[in-house]
Structure formats: structure tokens, C-alpha cells
Enzyme design. Structure first.
Site, PDB file in Angstrom:
ATOM      1  NE  ARG A 164      -4.065  -1.899   0.304  1.00  0.00           N
ATOM      2  CZ  ARG A 164      -4.071  -3.164  -0.106  1.00  0.00           C
ATOM      3  NH1 ARG A 164      -3.024  -3.667  -0.742  1.00  0.00           N
ATOM      4  NH2 ARG A 164      -5.136  -3.920   0.073  1.00  0.00           N
ATOM      5  CB  SER A 238      -8.760  -1.485   4.262  1.00  0.00           C
ATOM      6  OG  SER A 238      -9.038  -2.781   3.817  1.00  0.00           O
ATOM      7  CD  GLU A 333      -5.923   0.993   1.907  1.00  0.00           C
ATOM      8  OE1 GLU A 333      -5.688  -0.126   2.384  1.00  0.00           O
ATOM      9  OE2 GLU A 333      -6.752   1.196   1.000  1.00  0.00           O
TER      10      GLU A 333
HETATM   11  P1  FAD Z   1      -8.864   8.622  -5.398  1.00  0.00           P
HETATM   12  O1  FAD Z   1      -9.541   8.181  -4.153  1.00  0.00           O
HETATM   13  O2  FAD Z   1      -9.599   9.554  -6.295  1.00  0.00           O
HETATM   14  O3  FAD Z   1      -7.434   9.261  -5.030  1.00  0.00           O
HETATM   15  C1  FAD Z   1      -6.554   8.607  -4.165  1.00  0.00           C
HETATM   16  C2  FAD Z   1      -5.257   9.442  -4.087  1.00  0.00           C
HETATM   17  O4  FAD Z   1      -4.601   9.412  -5.350  1.00  0.00           O
HETATM   18  C3  FAD Z   1      -5.505  10.924  -3.797  1.00  0.00           C
HETATM   19  O5  FAD Z   1      -4.429  11.391  -3.011  1.00  0.00           O
HETATM   20  C4  FAD Z   1      -5.474  11.581  -5.175  1.00  0.00           C
HETATM   21  O6  FAD Z   1      -5.054  12.939  -5.143  1.00  0.00           O
HETATM   22  C5  FAD Z   1      -4.439  10.730  -5.887  1.00  0.00           C
HETATM   23  N1  FAD Z   1      -4.664  10.620  -7.336  1.00  0.00           N
HETATM   24  C6  FAD Z   1      -5.733  10.046  -7.956  1.00  0.00           C
HETATM   25  N2  FAD Z   1      -5.551  10.048  -9.289  1.00  0.00           N
HETATM   26  C7  FAD Z   1      -4.352  10.633  -9.521  1.00  0.00           C
HETATM   27  C8  FAD Z   1      -3.595  10.940 -10.705  1.00  0.00           C
HETATM   28  N3  FAD Z   1      -4.044  10.621 -11.929  1.00  0.00           N
HETATM   29  N4  FAD Z   1      -2.413  11.577 -10.560  1.00  0.00           N
HETATM   30  C9  FAD Z   1      -1.931  11.902  -9.323  1.00  0.00           C
HETATM   31  N5  FAD Z   1      -2.602  11.643  -8.182  1.00  0.00           N
HETATM   32  C10 FAD Z   1      -3.793  11.019  -8.278  1.00  0.00           C
HETATM   33  N6  FAD Z   1      -7.603  -0.786  -2.464  1.00  0.00           N
HETATM   34  C11 FAD Z   1      -6.776  -1.854  -2.571  1.00  0.00           C
HETATM   35  O7  FAD Z   1      -5.548  -1.690  -2.726  1.00  0.00           O
HETATM   36  N7  FAD Z   1      -7.254  -3.133  -2.510  1.00  0.00           N
HETATM   37  C12 FAD Z   1      -8.562  -3.406  -2.360  1.00  0.00           C
HETATM   38  O8  FAD Z   1      -8.951  -4.563  -2.311  1.00  0.00           O
HETATM   39  C13 FAD Z   1      -9.476  -2.302  -2.250  1.00  0.00           C
HETATM   40  N8  FAD Z   1     -10.794  -2.517  -2.084  1.00  0.00           N
HETATM   41  C14 FAD Z   1     -11.650  -1.459  -1.965  1.00  0.00           C
HETATM   42  C15 FAD Z   1     -13.023  -1.716  -1.808  1.00  0.00           C
HETATM   43  C16 FAD Z   1     -13.934  -0.672  -1.699  1.00  0.00           C
HETATM   44  C17 FAD Z   1     -15.393  -0.985  -1.533  1.00  0.00           C
HETATM   45  C18 FAD Z   1     -13.454   0.661  -1.774  1.00  0.00           C
HETATM   46  C19 FAD Z   1     -14.438   1.795  -1.703  1.00  0.00           C
HETATM   47  C20 FAD Z   1     -12.104   0.939  -1.928  1.00  0.00           C
HETATM   48  C21 FAD Z   1     -11.181  -0.121  -2.024  1.00  0.00           C
HETATM   49  N9  FAD Z   1      -9.800   0.091  -2.187  1.00  0.00           N
HETATM   50  C22 FAD Z   1      -8.938  -0.985  -2.309  1.00  0.00           C
HETATM   51  C23 FAD Z   1      -9.246   1.469  -2.176  1.00  0.00           C
HETATM   52  C24 FAD Z   1      -9.298   2.193  -3.552  1.00  0.00           C
HETATM   53  O9  FAD Z   1     -10.246   1.608  -4.391  1.00  0.00           O
HETATM   54  C25 FAD Z   1      -7.953   2.195  -4.252  1.00  0.00           C
HETATM   55  O10 FAD Z   1      -6.977   2.821  -3.442  1.00  0.00           O
HETATM   56  C26 FAD Z   1      -7.989   2.935  -5.602  1.00  0.00           C
HETATM   57  O11 FAD Z   1      -6.772   2.738  -6.296  1.00  0.00           O
HETATM   58  C27 FAD Z   1      -8.222   4.443  -5.446  1.00  0.00           C
HETATM   59  O12 FAD Z   1      -8.442   4.950  -6.755  1.00  0.00           O
HETATM   60  P2  FAD Z   1      -9.258   6.279  -7.015  1.00  0.00           P
HETATM   61  O13 FAD Z   1      -9.181   6.548  -8.482  1.00  0.00           O
HETATM   62  O14 FAD Z   1     -10.614   6.182  -6.446  1.00  0.00           O
HETATM   63  O15 FAD Z   1      -8.366   7.327  -6.229  1.00  0.00           O
HETATM   64  N1  EPU Z   2     -10.956 -10.307  10.489  1.00  0.00           N
HETATM   65  C1  EPU Z   2     -11.680 -10.374  11.647  1.00  0.00           C
HETATM   66  N2  EPU Z   2     -12.722  -9.503  11.792  1.00  0.00           N
HETATM   67  C2  EPU Z   2     -13.061  -8.592  10.862  1.00  0.00           C
HETATM   68  C3  EPU Z   2     -12.318  -8.520   9.678  1.00  0.00           C
HETATM   69  C4  EPU Z   2     -11.256  -9.396   9.500  1.00  0.00           C
HETATM   70  O1  EPU Z   2     -11.391 -11.185  12.516  1.00  0.00           O
HETATM   71  O2  EPU Z   2     -14.017  -7.839  11.092  1.00  0.00           O
HETATM   72  C5  EPU Z   2      -9.826 -11.232  10.295  1.00  0.00           C
HETATM   73  C6  EPU Z   2     -10.290 -12.562   9.701  1.00  0.00           C
HETATM   74  O3  EPU Z   2      -9.621 -13.601  10.360  1.00  0.00           O
HETATM   75  C7  EPU Z   2      -9.786 -12.523   8.291  1.00  0.00           C
HETATM   76  C8  EPU Z   2      -8.564 -11.607   8.384  1.00  0.00           C
HETATM   77  O4  EPU Z   2      -8.877 -10.689   9.426  1.00  0.00           O
HETATM   78  O5  EPU Z   2      -9.426 -13.801   7.849  1.00  0.00           O
HETATM   79  C9  EPU Z   2      -8.259 -10.855   7.102  1.00  0.00           C
HETATM   80  O6  EPU Z   2      -9.461 -10.254   6.613  1.00  0.00           O
HETATM   81  P1  EPU Z   2      -9.733 -10.100   5.034  1.00  0.00           P
HETATM   82  O7  EPU Z   2      -9.446 -11.379   4.331  1.00  0.00           O
HETATM   83  O8  EPU Z   2     -11.074  -9.483   4.855  1.00  0.00           O
HETATM   84  O9  EPU Z   2      -8.612  -9.114   4.575  1.00  0.00           O
HETATM   85  P2  EPU Z   2      -8.058  -7.773   5.204  1.00  0.00           P
HETATM   86  O10 EPU Z   2      -6.671  -8.021   5.656  1.00  0.00           O
HETATM   87  O11 EPU Z   2      -9.013  -7.194   6.183  1.00  0.00           O
HETATM   88  C10 EPU Z   2      -6.964  -6.962   2.999  1.00  0.00           C
HETATM   89  C11 EPU Z   2      -6.878  -5.668   2.250  1.00  0.00           C
HETATM   90  C12 EPU Z   2      -8.110  -5.505   1.375  1.00  0.00           C
HETATM   91  C13 EPU Z   2      -8.163  -6.657   0.372  1.00  0.00           C
HETATM   92  C14 EPU Z   2      -8.245  -7.966   1.159  1.00  0.00           C
HETATM   93  C15 EPU Z   2      -8.173  -9.186   0.243  1.00  0.00           C
HETATM   94  C16 EPU Z   2      -5.532  -4.119   3.544  1.00  0.00           C
HETATM   95  C17 EPU Z   2      -5.533  -2.928   4.443  1.00  0.00           C
HETATM   96  N3  EPU Z   2      -6.740  -4.547   3.167  1.00  0.00           N
HETATM   97  O12 EPU Z   2      -8.054  -6.840   3.902  1.00  0.00           O
HETATM   98  O13 EPU Z   2      -7.962  -4.286   0.642  1.00  0.00           O
HETATM   99  O14 EPU Z   2      -9.286  -6.546  -0.482  1.00  0.00           O
HETATM  100  O15 EPU Z   2      -7.125  -8.051   2.080  1.00  0.00           O
HETATM  101  O16 EPU Z   2      -6.885  -9.315  -0.261  1.00  0.00           O
HETATM  102  O17 EPU Z   2      -4.485  -4.649   3.208  1.00  0.00           O
HETATM  103  C18 EPU Z   2      -8.395  -1.938   0.749  1.00  0.00           C
HETATM  104  O18 EPU Z   2      -7.164  -1.784   0.734  1.00  0.00           O
HETATM  105  O19 EPU Z   2      -9.195  -0.979   0.761  1.00  0.00           O
HETATM  106  C19 EPU Z   2      -8.938  -3.302   0.763  1.00  0.00           C
HETATM  107  C20 EPU Z   2     -10.241  -3.559   0.850  1.00  0.00           C
END
Ligand code: FAD
Ligand code: EPU
Length: 337
Positions: A164, A238, A333
Site C-alpha cells: 500500500r 479498508s 490507508e
Molecule cells: P482517489 O480516491 O480519487 O485518489 C486517491 C489518491 O490518489 C488521492 O491522493 C489523489 O489525489 C491521488 N490521485 C488520484 N488520481 C491521480 C492521478 N491521476 N495523478 C496523481 N494523483 C492522483 N484498495 C486496494 O488496494 N485493494 C482493495 O482490495 C481495495 N478494495 C476497496 C473496496 C472498496 C469498496 C473501496 C471503496 C475501496 C477499495 N480500495 C482498495 C481502495 C481504492 O479503491 C484504491 O486505493 C484505488 O486505487 C483508489 O483509486 P481512485 O481513483 O478512487 O483514487
Molecule cells: N478479520 C476479523 N474480523 C473482521 C475482519 C477481518 O477477525 O471484522 C480477520 C479474519 O480472520 C480474516 C482476516 O482478518 O481472515 C483478514 O481479513 P480479510 O481477508 O477481509 O482481509 P483484510 O486483511 O481485512 C486486505 C486488504 C483488502 C483486500 C483484502 C483481500 C488491507 C488494508 N486490506 O483486507 O484491501 O481486499 O485483504 O486481499 O491490506 C483496501 O485496501 O481498501 C482493501 C479492501
């Protein structure tokens, strides 16, 4: 370049926070980038680059110019017997891109299905999920430096990717606008199904030898079950990173809490922050419209009219409680604006 005043941002951030930008514009063509940087509205005040708004928390109205990235298009720029190099404009929707690659049979991004946001933001925090990080299929990106207006190409090494994390969250923070990203994809996909929840989902569906479409479908099903849909319940995924701690911290916690969830990591042990927050008693907590998701304690949610400040207050209370209970510091994050 049209500048709109007093622009409502509620639909442009997945937390659904009701705030206004003093000024708002869209960057739709790469050749308008220099014109944008020369514009008085950009030069004279604050500015913020907005992608899909899925990793930000606005804590107030934005007293400056919001530049919404709207650059579209994708091109195969090189092809070998094994690889495809796909250049994608920053404003392309991330999951549409994954769907497109899976449809073409190009492997690499399928484990990253259904992550919200744009392609251009994907390198910033090196998005990751289900056993894969973006850096594994990143080739390079093109960006413009905001101050000296030069176009720069960043190699994978120059991006200094981490968990991240990247150059753009550290010394490159706020310095560049990313214009396009080139991905390197496999014509003969390698299936990555080692992540526990993904392997279990495939087995549950009786899929022994998955292809990339099966992996995408499985990841989408898991995500739909676990994570709230921002169109229904505001959130930014997250809220905190999973903390990486040294062995000594891990072994102390493991002794105190034998069911602690943690994974060995290059730099020590990665603790499941969701587990820490859950066991600290926060899962499903709600104060006003700011809450903690009932199925995933790592996800903070907006039940309707929470302000960014309400959510920040909740995040701080959780951080403080996790320090008191486990002596572990959670780092956000989500980008707090
Ligand atoms: P924004 O939120 O619009 O911007 C994020 C940052 O990047 C800001 O600081 C912005 O200024 C900057 N930025 C954006 N575009 C540019 C550009 N073109 N040039 C320079 N700076 C820029 N993340 C994960 O890693 N793994 C996951 O599994 C994951 N699951 C998610 C699930 C949900 C339901 C949600 C809501 C979010 C999740 N995220 C996850 C977080 C998010 O989706 C990612 O971080 C994504 O890459 C953000 O993209 P965005 O275009 O929405 O960025
Ligand atoms: N857990 C709990 N309680 C909860 C949530 C999680 O006990 O309420 C424990 C469970 O044991 C579970 C473990 O935590 O097995 C891990 O949870 P999960 O598999 O949901 O993954 P996470 O570590 O919470 C990360 C990323 C997610 C990504 C998933 C799948 C980060 C900060 N988050 O979540 O990314 O989708 O793994 O790879 O690394 C994001 O970055 O926004 C995001 C959603």
C-alpha cells in the site's frame, strides 16, 4: 478548459461526504495538461487531483481547485510471443480494465477485480488483493510534474512500490499528475489461487482448474459478500493498513491472544487490523451516521449524513483503543483531505 464554481462532490467520493469544491474542472485530454498547470486557478491556490474518489475522506469543503481526471483510452503499445504491453489512460475505470483484459485472455489483473477507482491511481498505493499486487504487472507510467511542467516516465524501480505504498505517497507526494499507466500482461496466464479465501471459493464452486475468468468471478463473489457497495453504503474500503510489526511484537501478542490473525511478511509480521478492531469490540459500532461495517471491522461506513469529521473522530477513537489494548499503532490507508 471549463471551471465550475461551488461544485458538489458527494457523488464523486465513495464515502458520500457532502462537501463542495470552490472550483472544479476535468482533465479530458493529455495535451491540456500544460494549459491546466498554467491556469491561474491552478497556480494561485490549493489544488487536488481526484480520481474515482474511492480512497479519500473529505473533512471539509475544498477551498481550492479540484481537478477530476477524465483521460480515456487504451492501446497495445508492444507485443511479444508471451506478453502484451497495454498503455491505459489514467481516467479509465479500474474494474472495466480488468474485465477487458480477462475478456481478451490476458492474465495478470484478474485477482484485482472489482476494486473501485481509476487506472491512474492504481500505482499510488500499489493496489492489492487476493494474493496479487499491482506492481507485479506494472511496466511504467507517464506523469507531468506540477511545478516544472515536464513530462516524466517512471519505471517500476522508480516507483519504489511497497505494501500500500509507493514513491507517490512519499517524496513524490502531490508532485505529479499521473497521465497513463502501462501494464504488462501474460498471453499464457499464470493462475494465482493461493490466497486462502480465493482457494476456498473455487473449491466451493467445484472448480479445480480455474481460468482467469473463473478467478475474476470468484474474487467478485467474495468481495460482494464481504465489502459494502459504496452505492448503497458509503465507504472507502479498508480505512487502515494492516500493521507490519517485528517478531517481538508479534510473539507478545500471540501469547496474549492465541487466535490473533497474522501472516509472515518480508519486514516481520503483518497483523490483520480487522481482527484487532473486531476483538476490541468495534465491529458494527455506530455513532450518528458514522460506523464500523458489521461484516468487516476494517471498513468504516457512512450510514447517510456522516461528515468527514465524524468519520475521522471515529477513526481516531479506534486508533487510540487499539494502542491501549494491543500497543499497536494503526496507520490510515485512506487519504484524509
Ligand atoms: P482517489 O480516491 O480519487 O485518489 C486517491 C489518491 O490518489 C488521492 O491522493 C489523489 O489525489 C491521488 N490521485 C488520484 N488520481 C491521480 C492521478 N491521476 N495523478 C496523481 N494523483 C492522483 N484498495 C486496494 O488496494 N485493494 C482493495 O482490495 C481495495 N478494495 C476497496 C473496496 C472498496 C469498496 C473501496 C471503496 C475501496 C477499495 N480500495 C482498495 C481502495 C481504492 O479503491 C484504491 O486505493 C484505488 O486505487 C483508489 O483509486 P481512485 O481513483 O478512487 O483514487
Ligand atoms: N478479520 C476479523 N474480523 C473482521 C475482519 C477481518 O477477525 O471484522 C480477520 C479474519 O480472520 C480474516 C482476516 O482478518 O481472515 C483478514 O481479513 P480479510 O481477508 O477481509 O482481509 P483484510 O486483511 O481485512 C486486505 C486488504 C483488502 C483486500 C483484502 C483481500 C488491507 C488494508 N486490506 O483486507 O484491501 O481486499 O485483504 O486481499 O491490506 C483496501 O485496501 O481498501 C482493501 C479492501
Amino acid at each position: 478548459m471549463q471551471i465550475f464554481e461551488n461544485h458538489f462532490l458527494k457523488d464523486l467520493n465513495t464515502f458520500g461526504i457532502s462537501v463542495y469544491a470552490r472550483e472544479y474542472t476535468r482533465l479530458s485530454f493529455e495535451n491540456e495538461a500544460r494549459q491546466l498547470l498554467d491556469h491561474p486557478a491552478f497556480k494561485m491556490g490549493r489544488h487536488f487531483v481526484l480520481g474515482g474518489g474511492s480512497n479519500i475522506l473529505f473533512t471539509d469543503d475544498y477551498d481550492g481547485l479540484v481537478v477530476h481526471i477524465d483521460l480515456k483510452g487504451k492501446d497495445v503499445v508492444r507485443e511479444t510471443g508471451e506478453k502484451v504491453f497495454l498503455k491505459v489512460q489514467a481516467g479509465e475505470n479500474w474494474d472495466d480494465l480488468v474485465d477487458y483484459c480477462v475478456g481478451k485472455g490476458w492474465g495478470g489483473l484478474e485477482n484485482l477485480s472489482l476494486i473501485p477507482g481509476q487506472a491512474g491511481s492504481s500505482p499510488i498505493q500499489n493496489i492489492g488483493a487476493y494474493g496479487v499486487e499491482l506492481k507485479e504487472h506494472f511496466h511504467s507510467l507517464e506523469a507531468i510534474h506540477k511545478k516544472n511542467k515536464t513530462f516524466v516516465t517512471f519505471s517500476k524501480e522508480a516507483c519504489s512500490f511497497g505494501y500500500r505504498d509507493s514513491f507517490f505517497k512519499n517524496s513524490g507526494h502531490d508532485e505529479y499528475i499521473i497521465l497513463s499507466v502501462t501494464f504488462v500482461l501474460d498471453k499464457e496466464p499464470k493462475i494465482r489461487k493461493h490466497y486462502g479465501a480465493l482457494a476456498a471459493e473455487l473449491i466451493d464452486h467445484g472448480i479445480d482448474k480455474p481460468d482467469i475468468a473463473d478467478v475474476r468471478d470468484a474474487v467478485c463473489r467474495i468481495r460482494r459478500r464481504k465489502l459494502p457497495d459504496p452505492l448503497v453504503l458509503g465507504n472507502a474500503g479498508s480505512f487502515f493498513k494492516n500493521p507490519v510489526v517485528p517478531y517481538t511484537t508479534y510473539s507478545r501478542l500471540k501469547k496474549e491472544h492465541p487466535d490473533l490473525v497474522a501472516y509472515p511478511d518480508e519486514a516481520g509480521f503483518k497483523l490483520a487490523a480487522g481482527w484487532l478492531i473486531d476483538r476490541a469490540g468495534w465491529k458494527g459500532f455506530r455513532e450518528g451516521d458514522a460506523g464500523v461495517h458489521e461484516h468487516q471491522a476494517l471498513v468504516l461506513v457512512n450510514h447517510g449524513d456522516a461528515s468527514g469529521k465524524d468519520l475521522l473522530k471515529l477513526a481516531s477513537a479506534i486508533q487510540q483503543d487499539v494502542i491501549e489494548k494491543y500497543d499497536v499503532k494503526l496507520q490510515a490507508e485512506v487519504n484524509i483531505i
